[in-house]
Design a protein around this motif. Structure first.
Motif, PDB file in Angstrom:
ATOM      1  N   PHE A 217       0.829  -1.208   0.000  1.00 41.56           N
ATOM      2  CA  PHE A 217       0.000   0.000   0.000  1.00 41.56           C
ATOM      3  C   PHE A 217       0.862   1.257   0.000  1.00 41.56           C
ATOM      4  O   PHE A 217       0.487   2.275  -0.563  1.00 41.56           O
ATOM      5  CB  PHE A 217      -0.929   0.003   1.208  1.00 41.56           C
ATOM      6  N   GLU A 218       2.033   1.178   0.631  1.00 37.18           N
ATOM      7  CA  GLU A 218       2.919   2.348   0.663  1.00 37.18           C
ATOM      8  C   GLU A 218       3.353   2.729  -0.749  1.00 37.18           C
ATOM      9  O   GLU A 218       3.347   3.894  -1.130  1.00 37.18           O
ATOM     10  CB  GLU A 218       4.145   2.038   1.529  1.00 37.18           C
ATOM     11  N   ARG A 219       3.723   1.726  -1.555  1.00 36.38           N
ATOM     12  CA  ARG A 219       4.140   2.002  -2.920  1.00 36.38           C
ATOM     13  C   ARG A 219       2.980   2.512  -3.767  1.00 36.38           C
ATOM     14  O   ARG A 219       3.146   3.337  -4.662  1.00 36.38           O
ATOM     15  CB  ARG A 219       4.725   0.733  -3.549  1.00 36.38           C
ATOM     16  N   ALA A 220       1.766   2.038  -3.470  1.00 37.65           N
ATOM     17  CA  ALA A 220       0.601   2.417  -4.275  1.00 37.65           C
ATOM     18  C   ALA A 220       0.260   3.896  -4.157  1.00 37.65           C
ATOM     19  O   ALA A 220      -0.422   4.444  -5.023  1.00 37.65           O
ATOM     20  CB  ALA A 220      -0.605   1.583  -3.862  1.00 37.65           C
ATOM     21  N   ARG A 221       0.735   4.563  -3.106  1.00 33.41           N
ATOM     22  CA  ARG A 221       0.415   5.982  -2.934  1.00 33.41           C
ATOM     23  C   ARG A 221       1.315   6.894  -3.743  1.00 33.41           C
ATOM     24  O   ARG A 221       1.057   8.083  -3.854  1.00 33.41           O
ATOM     25  CB  ARG A 221       0.503   6.355  -1.447  1.00 33.41           C
ATOM     26  N   ARG A 222       2.398   6.380  -4.312  1.00 40.58           N
ATOM     27  CA  ARG A 222       3.358   7.209  -5.024  1.00 40.58           C
ATOM     28  C   ARG A 222       2.978   7.341  -6.500  1.00 40.58           C
ATOM     29  O   ARG A 222       2.720   6.361  -7.163  1.00 40.58           O
ATOM     30  CB  ARG A 222       4.764   6.609  -4.901  1.00 40.58           C
ATOM     31  N   GLY A 223       3.011   8.559  -7.004  1.00 39.92           N
ATOM     32  CA  GLY A 223       2.755   8.787  -8.423  1.00 39.92           C
ATOM     33  C   GLY A 223       1.407   8.300  -8.873  1.00 39.92           C
ATOM     34  O   GLY A 223       1.276   7.745  -9.976  1.00 39.92           O
ATOM     35  N   PHE A 224       0.367   8.515  -8.055  1.00 38.15           N
ATOM     36  CA  PHE A 224      -0.926   7.902  -8.327  1.00 38.15           C
ATOM     37  C   PHE A 224      -1.563   8.428  -9.612  1.00 38.15           C
ATOM     38  O   PHE A 224      -2.190   7.665 -10.353  1.00 38.15           O
ATOM     39  CB  PHE A 224      -1.881   8.120  -7.147  1.00 38.15           C
ATOM     40  N   ALA A 225      -1.417   9.743  -9.904  1.00 37.52           N
ATOM     41  CA  ALA A 225      -2.093  10.320 -11.080  1.00 37.52           C
ATOM     42  C   ALA A 225      -1.586   9.681 -12.375  1.00 37.52           C
ATOM     43  O   ALA A 225      -2.379   9.250 -13.220  1.00 37.52           O
ATOM     44  CB  ALA A 225      -1.892  11.829 -11.109  1.00 37.52           C
ATOM     45  N   LEU A 226      -0.257   9.609 -12.532  1.00 39.21           N
ATOM     46  CA  LEU A 226       0.299   8.981 -13.735  1.00 39.21           C
ATOM     47  C   LEU A 226      -0.045   7.496 -13.777  1.00 39.21           C
ATOM     48  O   LEU A 226      -0.327   6.944 -14.843  1.00 39.21           O
ATOM     49  CB  LEU A 226       1.817   9.156 -13.769  1.00 39.21           C
ATOM     50  N   ALA A 227      -0.021   6.867 -12.618  1.00 37.41           N
ATOM     51  CA  ALA A 227      -0.350   5.439 -12.566  1.00 37.41           C
ATOM     52  C   ALA A 227      -1.799   5.199 -12.974  1.00 37.41           C
ATOM     53  O   ALA A 227      -2.105   4.230 -13.676  1.00 37.41           O
ATOM     54  CB  ALA A 227      -0.105   4.890 -11.163  1.00 37.41           C
ATOM     55  N   ALA A 228      -2.693   6.083 -12.548  1.00 43.14           N
ATOM     56  CA  ALA A 228      -4.102   5.932 -12.911  1.00 43.14           C
ATOM     57  C   ALA A 228      -4.298   6.099 -14.416  1.00 43.14           C
ATOM     58  O   ALA A 228      -5.093   5.376 -15.034  1.00 43.14           O
ATOM     59  CB  ALA A 228      -4.948   6.946 -12.151  1.00 43.14           C
ATOM     60  N   LEU A 229      -3.571   7.039 -15.024  1.00 42.68           N
ATOM     61  CA  LEU A 229      -3.680   7.242 -16.470  1.00 42.68           C
ATOM     62  C   LEU A 229      -3.139   6.032 -17.224  1.00 42.68           C
ATOM     63  O   LEU A 229      -3.751   5.562 -18.198  1.00 42.68           O
ATOM     64  CB  LEU A 229      -2.939   8.508 -16.882  1.00 42.68           C
ATOM     65  N   ALA A 230      -1.981   5.515 -16.793  1.00 43.08           N
ATOM     66  CA  ALA A 230      -1.426   4.318 -17.434  1.00 43.08           C
ATOM     67  C   ALA A 230      -2.381   3.134 -17.285  1.00 43.08           C
ATOM     68  O   ALA A 230      -2.561   2.341 -18.217  1.00 43.08           O
ATOM     69  CB  ALA A 230      -0.067   3.975 -16.823  1.00 43.08           C
ATOM     70  N   THR A 231      -3.010   3.017 -16.119  1.00 41.93           N
ATOM     71  CA  THR A 231      -3.986   1.949 -15.890  1.00 41.93           C
ATOM     72  C   THR A 231      -5.173   2.076 -16.837  1.00 41.93           C
ATOM     73  O   THR A 231      -5.640   1.085 -17.410  1.00 41.93           O
ATOM     74  CB  THR A 231      -4.478   1.981 -14.430  1.00 41.93           C
ATOM     75  N   PHE A 232      -5.661   3.304 -17.025  1.00 41.05           N
ATOM     76  CA  PHE A 232      -6.781   3.533 -17.940  1.00 41.05           C
ATOM     77  C   PHE A 232      -6.406   3.101 -19.359  1.00 41.05           C
ATOM     78  O   PHE A 232      -7.186   2.448 -20.052  1.00 41.05           O
ATOM     79  CB  PHE A 232      -7.173   5.009 -17.918  1.00 41.05           C
ATOM     80  N   LEU A 233      -5.192   3.456 -19.789  1.00 36.38           N
ATOM     81  CA  LEU A 233      -4.740   3.049 -21.117  1.00 36.38           C
ATOM     82  C   LEU A 233      -4.673   1.527 -21.220  1.00 36.38           C
ATOM     83  O   LEU A 233      -5.052   0.943 -22.238  1.00 36.38           O
ATOM     84  CB  LEU A 233      -3.370   3.651 -21.420  1.00 36.38           C
ATOM     85  N   LYS A 234      -4.205   0.874 -20.148  1.00 39.92           N
ATOM     86  CA  LYS A 234      -3.993  -0.581 -20.203  1.00 39.92           C
ATOM     87  C   LYS A 234      -5.308  -1.350 -20.196  1.00 39.92           C
ATOM     88  O   LYS A 234      -5.538  -2.214 -21.041  1.00 39.92           O
ATOM     89  CB  LYS A 234      -3.112  -1.007 -19.002  1.00 39.92           C
ATOM     90  N   VAL A 235      -6.172  -1.073 -19.209  1.00 42.51           N
ATOM     91  CA  VAL A 235      -7.334  -1.941 -19.018  1.00 42.51           C
ATOM     92  C   VAL A 235      -8.586  -1.459 -19.734  1.00 42.51           C
ATOM     93  O   VAL A 235      -9.563  -2.214 -19.842  1.00 42.51           O
ATOM     94  CB  VAL A 235      -7.642  -2.140 -17.513  1.00 42.51           C
ATOM     95  N   VAL A 236      -8.571  -0.213 -20.248  1.00 43.87           N
ATOM     96  CA  VAL A 236      -9.741   0.310 -20.961  1.00 43.87           C
ATOM     97  C   VAL A 236      -9.423   0.567 -22.431  1.00 43.87           C
ATOM     98  O   VAL A 236     -10.056  -0.011 -23.326  1.00 43.87           O
ATOM     99  CB  VAL A 236     -10.270   1.605 -20.296  1.00 43.87           C
ATOM    100  N   VAL A 237      -8.420   1.413 -22.701  1.00 41.10           N
ATOM    101  CA  VAL A 237      -8.150   1.811 -24.087  1.00 41.10           C
ATOM    102  C   VAL A 237      -7.619   0.636 -24.906  1.00 41.10           C
ATOM    103  O   VAL A 237      -8.143   0.322 -25.982  1.00 41.10           O
ATOM    104  CB  VAL A 237      -7.151   2.994 -24.123  1.00 41.10           C
ATOM    105  N   LEU A 238      -6.569  -0.014 -24.427  1.00 42.42           N
ATOM    106  CA  LEU A 238      -5.982  -1.135 -25.176  1.00 42.42           C
ATOM    107  C   LEU A 238      -7.015  -2.238 -25.392  1.00 42.42           C
ATOM    108  O   LEU A 238      -7.152  -2.761 -26.511  1.00 42.42           O
ATOM    109  CB  LEU A 238      -4.759  -1.675 -24.425  1.00 42.42           C
ATOM    110  N   THR A 239      -7.751  -2.583 -24.346  1.00 43.16           N
ATOM    111  CA  THR A 239      -8.755  -3.637 -24.466  1.00 43.16           C
ATOM    112  C   THR A 239      -9.867  -3.230 -25.430  1.00 43.16           C
ATOM    113  O   THR A 239     -10.329  -4.040 -26.250  1.00 43.16           O
ATOM    114  CB  THR A 239      -9.359  -3.968 -23.098  1.00 43.16           C
ATOM    115  N   GLY A 240     -10.293  -1.967 -25.350  1.00 47.34           N
ATOM    116  CA  GLY A 240     -11.345  -1.485 -26.249  1.00 47.34           C
ATOM    117  C   GLY A 240     -10.917  -1.527 -27.703  1.00 47.34           C
ATOM    118  O   GLY A 240     -11.697  -1.945 -28.581  1.00 47.34           O
ATOM    119  N   ILE A 241      -9.688  -1.107 -27.986  1.00 47.29           N
ATOM    120  CA  ILE A 241      -9.178  -1.165 -29.359  1.00 47.29           C
ATOM    121  C   ILE A 241      -9.157  -2.616 -29.843  1.00 47.29           C
ATOM    122  O   ILE A 241      -9.587  -2.933 -30.960  1.00 47.29           O
ATOM    123  CB  ILE A 241      -7.765  -0.552 -29.445  1.00 47.29           C
TER     124      ILE A 241
END
Length: 312
Positions: A217-241
């Motif tokens: 959980f400690e690591r999960a708090r670092r750089g959350f905004a960029l991580a959330a954007l990368a996650t969106f690209l991975k699990v939503v955009v890539l899968t949708g394409i």
């Protein structure tokens, strides 16, 4: 409910791993040793056992592989452009781009495919994995090295070491060996087959427990905004394409569900290791892994429900 019962038990095993680590039933030494056992022996044995036992002509889907390649490359270039527009530094940029496309196919994808589709789906997914993992590894090296300038001498040496590791990747080699056995219709000796059938059931649950035990959980708090954007690209955009391309190519039924699960997998744990090796932002890479793993429990379920609702 059918979809939830197929997907969520996989993530509940991951949660069990995190709980066991919290109460010291699992420690770092055990997790490291178990991960090595899964990576070098159990998972290759499982993939060879399943892929070699199937008819390659029945399990291989060209459109499934082509769509996976196209969706991965499209997301790679999109993430590269976005990271440049956001002004990310070289280390952040490499980890962000790598985290936006590199999927945890073996540790998360295969268990969910097995749960949702069954043994035949696991064999198809194993062949798909064998074809797409080399692309993912190659693009990961490019993503991490290019922001620093690939012409640097020690950079070339490091990239060369990683590429040699890719060529000797036991998971890739097991898939390719299984494909060769299947294509050539070679027999597997009965004793070897029975040994594999005893050995392989431990693979998927052990890999999921170790994945949960690695959660921080400690690591999960670092750089959350960029991580959330990368996650969106991975699990939503890539899968949708990928699903759009699959539908256009006429992929349907179990093949389409396998594609949705494999492309919808969270970012692979190995991205954290490679970020540390190749001058990436290791903390950001670890955060992307954790955020995408948590998000994918809901997005994979959502994609499967979406396909069922549309009748694809």
């Amino acid at each position: 409910m059918d979809i939830l019962q197929s997907v969520f038990p996989v993530f509940l095993v991951i949660v069990a791993g995190a709980v066991l680590r919290r109460f010291r039933f699992l420690d770092e030494g055990f997790i490291d040793a178990a991960n090595a056992l899964v990576y070098y022996l159990l998972l290759p044995a499982l993939l060879f056992h399943e892929v070699s036992a199937t008819q390659f002509s029945e399990a291989f889907s060209g459109p499934l592989v082509i769509g996976g390649y196209a969706a991965t490359l499209a997301t790679f270039f999109l993430a590269w452009a976005l990271s440049g527009a956001l002004g990310a530094g070289p280390a952040e940029r490499g980890s962000f781009v790598q985290g936006s496309f590199r999927a945890n196919l073996a540790y998360v994808g295969l268990p969910i495919v097995f749960s949702a589709v069954g043994q035949a789906g696991l064999r198809k997914a194993g062949i798909f994995l064998g074809f797409i993992v080399p692309l993912l590894n190659t693009l990961a090296v490019v993503a991490l090295m290019a922001p620093h300038g690939v012409g640097k001498g020690n950079g070339r040496e490091t990239a060369g070491r990683v590429l040699r590791q890719v060529a000797a990747n036991p998971i890739i080699l097991a898939c390719l060996a299984g494909v060769a056995w299947s294509l050539l219709k070679l027999p597997v000796p009965a004793m070897a087959r029975r040994t594999l059938s005893l050995l392989t059931p431990a693979t998927l649950p052990l890999s999921l427990l170790c994945l949960g035990g690695s959660f921080s959980f400690e690591r999960a708090r670092r750089g959350f905004a960029l991580a959330a954007l990368a996650t969106f690209l991975k699990v939503v955009v890539l899968t949708g394409i990928g699903l759009f391309l699959y539908h256009r190519m006429g992929v349907s039924g179990d093949d389409l569900r396998i594609g949705a699960i494999m492309l919808g997998c969270p970012t692979a744990v190995i991205t954290y290791v490679m970020a540390a090796q190749l001058e990436g932002d290791a903390d950001l890479a670890g955060t992307i892994v954790l955020v995408s793993t948590a998000a994918s429990a809901f997005t994979i379920t959502g994609w499967l429900f979406f396909l069922r609702a549309l009748g694809w």
